[in-house]
Design an enzyme around this catalytic site. Sequence first.
Site, PDB file in Angstrom:
ATOM      1  CD  GLU A 169      -1.254   1.104   3.854  1.00  0.00           C
ATOM      2  OE1 GLU A 169      -1.295   1.476   3.254  1.00  0.00           O
ATOM      3  OE2 GLU A 169      -1.091  -0.046   4.726  1.00  0.00           O
ATOM      4  CE  LYS A 218       0.432   1.653  15.365  1.00  0.00           C
ATOM      5  NZ  LYS A 218       0.460   1.662  13.580  1.00  0.00           N
ATOM      6  CG  ASP A 244      -8.656  -0.175   6.214  1.00  0.00           C
ATOM      7  OD1 ASP A 244      -8.849   0.316   5.007  1.00  0.00           O
ATOM      8  OD2 ASP A 244      -7.477  -0.767   6.780  1.00  0.00           O
TER       9      ASP A 244
HETATM   10  N1  PSU Z   1      -2.554   1.534  10.764  1.00  0.00           N
HETATM   11  C1  PSU Z   1      -0.691   1.492  10.683  1.00  0.00           C
HETATM   12  N2  PSU Z   1      -0.370   2.287  10.186  1.00  0.00           N
HETATM   13  C2  PSU Z   1      -0.637   2.571   8.573  1.00  0.00           C
HETATM   14  C3  PSU Z   1      -2.190   3.058   8.396  1.00  0.00           C
HETATM   15  C4  PSU Z   1      -2.977   2.057   9.774  1.00  0.00           C
HETATM   16  O1  PSU Z   1      -0.149   1.124  11.649  1.00  0.00           O
HETATM   17  O2  PSU Z   1      -0.451   3.506   7.688  1.00  0.00           O
HETATM   18  C5  PSU Z   1      -2.888   3.160   7.991  1.00  0.00           C
HETATM   19  C6  PSU Z   1      -3.640   2.071   6.280  1.00  0.00           C
HETATM   20  O3  PSU Z   1      -3.465   2.750   5.077  1.00  0.00           O
HETATM   21  C7  PSU Z   1      -5.212   1.758   6.340  1.00  0.00           C
HETATM   22  C8  PSU Z   1      -5.461   2.974   7.218  1.00  0.00           C
HETATM   23  O4  PSU Z   1      -5.475   1.286   5.518  1.00  0.00           O
HETATM   24  O5  PSU Z   1      -4.453   3.431   8.140  1.00  0.00           O
HETATM   25  C9  PSU Z   1      -6.614   3.108   8.300  1.00  0.00           C
HETATM   26  O6  PSU Z   1      -7.078   4.643   7.721  1.00  0.00           O
HETATM   27  P1  PSU Z   1      -8.770   4.674   8.643  1.00  0.00           P
HETATM   28  O7  PSU Z   1      -8.450   4.438   9.972  1.00  0.00           O
HETATM   29  O8  PSU Z   1      -8.870   6.262   8.056  1.00  0.00           O
HETATM   30  O9  PSU Z   1      -9.816   3.896   7.836  1.00  0.00           O
END
Ligand code: PSU
Length: 304
Positions: A26, A160, A143
């Site tokens: 990604e 996390k 996701d």
């Molecule tokens: N968790 C991490 N590092 C990241 C991400 C998540 O430890 O870089 C990024 C990934 O690209 C994931 C996105 O798909 O954050 C999720 O964001 P949101 O919570 O806004 O959906």
Amino acid sequence: MISDYLDIKEEVKDALDNNKPIVALESTIISHGMPYPENIISAKRSEAIIREAGGIPATIAIIKGRIKIGLTESDLDHMGKDSGITKASRRDMAMILSKGMDGATTVATTMLCADLAGIRVFATGGIGGVHRNGQTTMDVSADLQELAGTNVGVVCAGAKSILDIGLTLEYLETHGVPVIGYGTENFPAFYIRESGYKVDYRVDNPAEIAKALKVKWDLGLKGGMVIANPIPEEFEMDKEYISAVIDEAVESAEKEGVKGKGITPYVLARLHNKTGDKSLFANKELVYNNVRLAAQIAIEYAKQ
Ligand code: PSU
Ligand code: MN
């Protein structure tokens, strides 16, 4: 035609045509997940590890309104250096493409684009999930919905604990997404090897994971699979320490009124600052561990 929107790098095209093992990567992790220049170092090292293991890397991003499947070195530099690149989740795709903008693909959109290209294995750091208090805020990462419907296996170090891991696993269960532990019964929590929650199944070798992916899709069971790979012991962080830093960062995001897609990048950046980059080091190592496993799974998957 979908192909009108895709630019597939030559070596990835060759790999697709000849059933060679490919691992998708990604770009949100580059543009929003890590600071410069560690983001670019990590992205290039990840590609190199996949090659060393016998696979072909395909880092995915949107550049000038084109979906790039496989980036050049200068594309990688661009994604890591330009601080103005939009974080592109599913809802952003149509606008970013039609406006000819750049976009960093999240887990959700990397899966979506990998699927369009026919790539079935993807490695990242951690997936998004249900945020703490998600039952009230309804902040659930796209996701999870993508995992529910798009046929790509995602190798990650769990999620996390900036998220509510229990609710995240409930959501995945409801949507029929298998959660596999690689060499473990415990769902890992990114910086630490055990979140306190169990996985659905433990699997100890890449061939078995590849087989499970094939069986799932042969059966017409749409959607992905979470392959949770714990951070290697030598890089694991102290649980009490990282939990306290995470709590502080999540509270700080709330206090500052950070909303929506800004929350995850804000918390990640704060963790890296507060830990004097100790968390960044762990983050990089767990990504390398994941891309290595993903390459092995892709190799086994290609044999079937
Ligand atoms: N968790 C991490 N590092 C990241 C991400 C998540 O430890 O870089 C990024 C990934 O690209 C994931 C996105 O798909 O954050 C999720 O964001 P949101 O919570 O806004 O959906
Ligand atoms: Mn969100």
